[in-house]
Design a protein around this motif. Structure first.
Motif: not given
Length: 264
Positions: A139-149
């Motif tokens: 659920t973290a935004d991969e475009n912001k680098g907060l997760g892998t998606g």
């Protein structure tokens, strides 16, 4: 500590590290709901040249039945890091970027989990084994680098040896990781060893050593040593504080956290 207090170790099992869960809600009577709020700050260079600061604020709900516990963690994440940095998961590797230092924030990866109590229980009741599993949703935004998606799955065993005031605790598990675009992540083993000591009726202290295989072959295996202090206020409120130190380039240099939980 008996089985009614075993959710203390979920801070280890949920992510493979003590700090990852951000809370140590304690199991109570059957059908009880517990809500927990945590805040954790960690910092380190993770093999790069610029520091990475990570603020992790999880809200966790636990629901307990006689042999089962269910939990759901929804975190907020704020990261100050070089542009292009990727926070793999709350318990995964940090892939360091090379751009200017920026700040990104948002909802992190939601984690759902369960525990089955007493898959093994000795005749004397002083040795017990539980089974725990977790699903990390991308659920973290991969475009912001907060997760892998991507979605990850973990399954592990939790071991307990109960003494009068001291409880020895261990966890052994395996995580299956999804691969984001551009990366081939390895599945990993995690191990946690430590214990909890009751210094007073409502107060416990403890220490844990946590190890996890790196999901990227070129990275060091993350390792952390943490200490905590928890205290009950009445039969519903509990407060816990902890500090941690990491070993190797893939671990934070240090971190601190606090969490509060309330049973209903």
């Amino acid at each position: 500590m008996d089985k009614r207090n075993r959710l203390l170790v979920l801070a280890v099992v949920l992510s493979g590290f003590v700090a990852g869960a951000g809370a140590d809600a304690v199991r109570a009577e059957e059908g009880r709901l517990t809500l927990a709020l945590g805040t954790e700050y960690t910092t380190g260079e993770y093999g790069g040249e610029k520091s990475i600061e990570d603020l992790y604020i999880p809200v966790t709900a636990y629901y307990d039945l006689s042999r089962f516990s269910f939990r759901l963690t929804v975190p907020f994440l704020q990261v100050k890091a070089p542009e292009g940095t990727l926070i793999e998961t709350p318990d995964g590797d940090i892939i360091v970027g090379e751009g200017p230092r920026t700040t990104e924030s948002g909802i992190g990866d939601v984690v759902a989990g369960f525990t089955v109590y007493d898959v093994f229980l000795s005749a004397s009741g002083d040795v017990a084994v539980d089974v725990s599993g977790n699903v990390k949703l991308g659920t973290a935004d991969e475009n912001k680098g907060l997760g892998t998606g991507e979605t990850d799955f973990s399954l592990g065993l939790d071991f307990y040896r109960f003494f009068d005031r001291f409880t020895a605790i261990g966890a052994l598990g395996y995580t299956w990781r999804g691969d984001p675009e551009g990366y081939d992540l390895d599945n990993t083993i995690y191990v946690s060893l430590g214990g909890s000591y009751r210094v007073a009726t409502a107060t416990r202290v403890g220490v844990f050593y946590d190890y996890r295989q790196a999901s990227l072959p070129e990275n060091d295996d993350p390792q952390e040593l943490s200490v905590f202090l928890s205290r009950w206020f009445g039969d519903r409120w509990m407060l816990r504080g902890y500090a941690l130190a990491g070993f190797g380039d893939s671990s934070p240099d240090f971190g601190v956290g606090v969490s509060a939980s309330r049973g209903f």
